[in-house]
Design a protein around this motif. Structure first.
Motif, PDB file in Angstrom:
ATOM      1  N   PRO A  47      -0.192 -11.219  -1.983  1.00 56.15           N
ATOM      2  CA  PRO A  47       0.382  -9.907  -2.228  1.00 56.15           C
ATOM      3  C   PRO A  47       0.519  -9.683  -3.728  1.00 56.15           C
ATOM      4  O   PRO A  47       0.120 -10.539  -4.529  1.00 56.15           O
ATOM      5  CB  PRO A  47       1.763 -10.028  -1.584  1.00 56.15           C
ATOM      6  N   PHE A  48       1.092  -8.563  -4.101  1.00 55.18           N
ATOM      7  CA  PHE A  48       1.479  -8.344  -5.491  1.00 55.18           C
ATOM      8  C   PHE A  48       2.946  -8.724  -5.659  1.00 55.18           C
ATOM      9  O   PHE A  48       3.738  -8.579  -4.741  1.00 55.18           O
ATOM     10  CB  PHE A  48       1.282  -6.874  -5.873  1.00 55.18           C
ATOM     11  N   ALA A  49       3.300  -9.205  -6.826  1.00 56.26           N
ATOM     12  CA  ALA A  49       4.676  -9.471  -7.263  1.00 56.26           C
ATOM     13  C   ALA A  49       5.141 -10.871  -6.885  1.00 56.26           C
ATOM     14  O   ALA A  49       4.869 -11.377  -5.801  1.00 56.26           O
ATOM     15  CB  ALA A  49       5.657  -8.429  -6.742  1.00 56.26           C
ATOM     16  N   SER A  50       5.864 -11.464  -7.827  1.00 56.27           N
ATOM     17  CA  SER A  50       6.279 -12.862  -7.684  1.00 56.27           C
ATOM     18  C   SER A  50       7.245 -13.087  -6.531  1.00 56.27           C
ATOM     19  O   SER A  50       7.169 -14.108  -5.841  1.00 56.27           O
ATOM     20  CB  SER A  50       6.910 -13.352  -8.993  1.00 56.27           C
ATOM     21  N   ASN A  51       8.190 -12.144  -6.321  1.00 55.88           N
ATOM     22  CA  ASN A  51       9.136 -12.368  -5.230  1.00 55.88           C
ATOM     23  C   ASN A  51       8.433 -12.351  -3.877  1.00 55.88           C
ATOM     24  O   ASN A  51       8.822 -13.068  -2.947  1.00 55.88           O
ATOM     25  CB  ASN A  51      10.278 -11.353  -5.276  1.00 55.88           C
ATOM     26  N   PHE A  52       7.358 -11.590  -3.751  1.00 50.63           N
ATOM     27  CA  PHE A  52       6.575 -11.597  -2.516  1.00 50.63           C
ATOM     28  C   PHE A  52       5.795 -12.903  -2.398  1.00 50.63           C
ATOM     29  O   PHE A  52       5.797 -13.539  -1.346  1.00 50.63           O
ATOM     30  CB  PHE A  52       5.619 -10.404  -2.503  1.00 50.63           C
TER      31      PHE A  52
ATOM     32  N   TYR B 270      -2.733  -5.923   5.901  1.00 48.82           N
ATOM     33  CA  TYR B 270      -1.595  -5.146   6.381  1.00 48.82           C
ATOM     34  C   TYR B 270      -0.861  -4.515   5.196  1.00 48.82           C
ATOM     35  O   TYR B 270      -0.892  -5.038   4.078  1.00 48.82           O
ATOM     36  CB  TYR B 270      -0.610  -6.045   7.136  1.00 48.82           C
ATOM     37  N   ASP B 271      -0.206  -3.412   5.449  1.00 49.59           N
ATOM     38  CA  ASP B 271       0.643  -2.759   4.458  1.00 49.59           C
ATOM     39  C   ASP B 271       2.070  -3.259   4.638  1.00 49.59           C
ATOM     40  O   ASP B 271       2.708  -2.969   5.652  1.00 49.59           O
ATOM     41  CB  ASP B 271       0.583  -1.235   4.648  1.00 49.59           C
ATOM     42  N   ASN B 272       2.581  -3.983   3.642  1.00 51.28           N
ATOM     43  CA  ASN B 272       3.952  -4.495   3.771  1.00 51.28           C
ATOM     44  C   ASN B 272       5.002  -3.478   3.328  1.00 51.28           C
ATOM     45  O   ASN B 272       6.194  -3.776   3.327  1.00 51.28           O
ATOM     46  CB  ASN B 272       4.125  -5.814   3.014  1.00 51.28           C
ATOM     47  N   GLN B 273       4.554  -2.293   2.927  1.00 48.43           N
ATOM     48  CA  GLN B 273       5.463  -1.183   2.583  1.00 48.43           C
ATOM     49  C   GLN B 273       6.450  -1.556   1.470  1.00 48.43           C
ATOM     50  O   GLN B 273       7.546  -1.012   1.389  1.00 48.43           O
ATOM     51  CB  GLN B 273       6.214  -0.705   3.834  1.00 48.43           C
ATOM     52  N   SER B 274       6.047  -2.502   0.634  1.00 46.28           N
ATOM     53  CA  SER B 274       6.886  -2.992  -0.473  1.00 46.28           C
ATOM     54  C   SER B 274       8.172  -3.642   0.032  1.00 46.28           C
ATOM     55  O   SER B 274       9.190  -3.652  -0.653  1.00 46.28           O
ATOM     56  CB  SER B 274       7.206  -1.846  -1.451  1.00 46.28           C
ATOM     57  N   ASP B 275       8.104  -4.216   1.227  1.00 44.63           N
ATOM     58  CA  ASP B 275       9.251  -4.883   1.864  1.00 44.63           C
ATOM     59  C   ASP B 275       8.901  -6.365   2.011  1.00 44.63           C
ATOM     60  O   ASP B 275       8.010  -6.735   2.778  1.00 44.63           O
ATOM     61  CB  ASP B 275       9.507  -4.245   3.239  1.00 44.63           C
ATOM     62  N   VAL B 276       9.617  -7.225   1.292  1.00 43.85           N
ATOM     63  CA  VAL B 276       9.264  -8.642   1.271  1.00 43.85           C
ATOM     64  C   VAL B 276       9.468  -9.295   2.633  1.00 43.85           C
ATOM     65  O   VAL B 276       8.698 -10.187   3.030  1.00 43.85           O
ATOM     66  CB  VAL B 276      10.062  -9.382   0.170  1.00 43.85           C
ATOM     67  N   ASN B 277      10.467  -8.873   3.388  1.00 41.71           N
ATOM     68  CA  ASN B 277      10.683  -9.454   4.714  1.00 41.71           C
ATOM     69  C   ASN B 277       9.554  -9.083   5.673  1.00 41.71           C
ATOM     70  O   ASN B 277       9.109  -9.909   6.479  1.00 41.71           O
ATOM     71  CB  ASN B 277      12.031  -8.991   5.279  1.00 41.71           C
TER      72      ASN B 277
ATOM     73  N   TYR C 126      -4.346  -2.085  -6.559  1.00 38.54           N
ATOM     74  CA  TYR C 126      -5.322  -2.838  -7.337  1.00 38.54           C
ATOM     75  C   TYR C 126      -5.846  -4.021  -6.525  1.00 38.54           C
ATOM     76  O   TYR C 126      -7.039  -4.340  -6.568  1.00 38.54           O
ATOM     77  CB  TYR C 126      -4.687  -3.374  -8.620  1.00 38.54           C
ATOM     78  N   TYR C 127      -4.955  -4.688  -5.817  1.00 40.85           N
ATOM     79  CA  TYR C 127      -5.342  -5.876  -5.063  1.00 40.85           C
ATOM     80  C   TYR C 127      -6.162  -5.514  -3.836  1.00 40.85           C
ATOM     81  O   TYR C 127      -7.198  -6.134  -3.566  1.00 40.85           O
ATOM     82  CB  TYR C 127      -4.099  -6.693  -4.706  1.00 40.85           C
ATOM     83  N   LYS C 128      -5.717  -4.512  -3.111  1.00 40.64           N
ATOM     84  CA  LYS C 128      -6.482  -4.065  -1.941  1.00 40.64           C
ATOM     85  C   LYS C 128      -7.886  -3.644  -2.356  1.00 40.64           C
ATOM     86  O   LYS C 128      -8.885  -4.038  -1.746  1.00 40.64           O
ATOM     87  CB  LYS C 128      -5.744  -2.936  -1.246  1.00 40.64           C
TER      88      LYS C 128
ATOM     89  N   LEU D   5       0.821  -1.211   0.000  1.00 43.08           N
ATOM     90  CA  LEU D   5       0.000   0.000   0.000  1.00 43.08           C
ATOM     91  C   LEU D   5       0.852   1.257   0.000  1.00 43.08           C
ATOM     92  O   LEU D   5       0.363   2.350  -0.304  1.00 43.08           O
ATOM     93  CB  LEU D   5      -0.939  -0.001   1.210  1.00 43.08           C
ATOM     94  N   THR D   6       2.113   1.117   0.365  1.00 41.29           N
ATOM     95  CA  THR D   6       3.082   2.205   0.272  1.00 41.29           C
ATOM     96  C   THR D   6       4.377   1.631  -0.298  1.00 41.29           C
ATOM     97  O   THR D   6       4.542   0.428  -0.404  1.00 41.29           O
ATOM     98  CB  THR D   6       3.363   2.849   1.648  1.00 41.29           C
ATOM     99  N   GLY D   7       5.306   2.507  -0.670  1.00 41.82           N
ATOM    100  CA  GLY D   7       6.570   2.052  -1.253  1.00 41.82           C
ATOM    101  C   GLY D   7       6.491   1.964  -2.758  1.00 41.82           C
ATOM    102  O   GLY D   7       5.457   2.259  -3.368  1.00 41.82           O
ATOM    103  N   PRO D   8       7.570   1.530  -3.400  1.00 43.83           N
ATOM    104  CA  PRO D   8       7.656   1.551  -4.870  1.00 43.83           C
ATOM    105  C   PRO D   8       6.657   0.669  -5.595  1.00 43.83           C
ATOM    106  O   PRO D   8       6.374   0.895  -6.766  1.00 43.83           O
ATOM    107  CB  PRO D   8       9.100   1.093  -5.150  1.00 43.83           C
TER     108      PRO D   8
END
Length: 402
Positions: A107-112, A79-86, A47-49, A37-40
């Motif tokens: 989440p969004f994105a494959s690495n997540f 929750y907002d993961n702030q674009s942080d995978v950890n 879109y997902y939220k 929800l925040t971050g890059p």
């Protein structure tokens, strides 16, 4: 005074008895997710939220989900993961171990999705996600992760097929890709497709995720006089790539991107410079895609735009389908028991606003990609499973000839 207190106490007791005799309300079924929800990554994460909430509200308006003889409402905990995978992994762990949510959305994105699905597997809580397409997610024989995006390895499949039918025929290709799980899977799958099509891979370069400087790669493309450029990356990278391509006057016959083109924000950010850009989408808002809750995909898109003031693309549609798939699986299972819902998900076969939802043995669905192109003020569907749909604007002219 004492008689007044006694009468008051009696009245309160009567009210309490009356309240307790009312039919018990079934608890909400809570779906948990960690989203950017925040971050890059937030521009796509929203879109997902939004899609999750929109679909939960729609299902609840229709009475909720039937579980056995009960009708139960859905609820979201995001929750907002702030674009942080950890952070995302920690939040999914909290969702299942402390918050005790019933089921998971992704989440969004494959690495997540790659990292977060390890949590769902460990705790045996099903996760349906429409944000990660990397083949790596589904190659580990996990039983509790399901995905509604087509395999990343075939994202450029329809595009490569189209290349063989263009006139003049392109001969050389530059393949550029970011160093994350999704884009590496795209590149690994695209190379053999290009080779089979008889196209020469003149440039094959991996770049760092979130790169902002493409001048060196663009200079190589210009020097090699490459016909086609295929880029697997993130939306901000693609924006930078196009802007710098214009600055350096790099205009191959065609360029296509894994992300960006379907997005209204992407096209607005580039304005007229988005013209001629190719992309792909597994979903278009067609009235032919019938849906139990929204009626059809066109009605979904219209209602979504009215609520959120932006057009949904395939990210939003896949997110909505994730919620629908969980709701359908719960009804089919007749319970929210995670193991039984998991088995019901694996056996799903139903029509949604996103298309047919039926997962392969590895947990992924495989919808065909439609090649799309920005053509002036519209987004055109150019090439699909049955060949050309609308005429592509090809070859792309030089920047100073537009």
């Amino acid at each position: 005074m004492s008689r007044t207190i006694v009468r008051l106490a009696g009245a309160l007791l009567g009210a309490a008895v009356a309240f307790s005799s009312l039919p018990a309300q079934a608890a909400d079924i809570v779906l948990g997710a960690s989203v950017q929800l925040t971050g890059p990554e937030s521009n796509t994460g929203r879109y997902y939220k939004d899609a999750y909430q929109f679909t939960v509200d729609k299902i609840n308006e229709a009475g909720g989900v039937k579980v056995g003889n009960e009708q139960r409402k859905l609820a979201l905990k995001i929750y907002d993961n702030q674009s942080d995978v950890n952070l995302s992994v920690r939040q999914y762990t909290q969702l299942v171990s402390k918050d005790k949510v019933d089921l998971l959305l992704g989440p969004f994105a494959s690495n997540f999705a790659l990292a977060d699905s390890a949590v769902s597997e460990k705790y045996r809580i099903p996760m349906i996600q429409g944000g990660g397409a990397s083949d790596q997610i589904f190659s580990r024989k996990f039983k509790y992760i399901f995905g509604t995006l087509a395999p990343a390895s075939n994202y450029f499949g329809s595009t490569v097929e189209m290349l063989t039918k263009l006139d003049p025929a392109p001969k050389s290709v530059a393949l550029l890709y970011a160093d994350d799980a999704f884009d590496v899977s795209v590149a690994d799958g695209t190379r053999p497709l290009l080779q089979k099509a008889g196209l020469t891979i003149a440039i094959d370069e991996r770049y760092t995720s979130n790169a902002s400087d493409f001048n060196s790669l663009l200079s190589q493309i210009k020097s090699a006089n490459v016909d086609v450029v295929l880029v697997a990356g993130h939306e901000t990278e693609i924006l930078n790539f196009v802007r710098q391509a214009k600055s350096l006057a790099v205009a191959p016959k065609l360029y296509s991107f894994t992300v960006g083109v379907p997005s209204e924000d992407f096209r607005k950010a580039l304005g007229a410079d988005a013209d001629y850009a190719f992309g792909m989408s597994a979903w278009l808002p067609s009235a032919e895609l019938k849906d139990r809750w929204f009626g059809d995909a066109a009605k979904f898109a219209e209602a979504y735009k009215a609520k959120y003031n932006y057009d949904p693309d395939y990210h939003a549609a896949s997110g909505a389908a994730d919620v629908e798939a969980l709701a359908q699986a719960i009804e089919n299972a007749g319970t929210v028991d995670p193991a039984k819902v998991r088995d019901a998900i694996a056996a799903l076969s139903f029509d949604s606003l996103y298309g047919k939802i039926a997962f392969a043995e590895n947990g992924q669905i495989n919808l065909p990609q439609t090649v799309i192109q920005v053509q002036g003020d519209k987004l055109a569907a150019v090439y699909g499973a049955k060949g050309f749909m609308e005429k592509p604007k090809y070859p792309m002219p030089a920047w100073d000839k537009r």
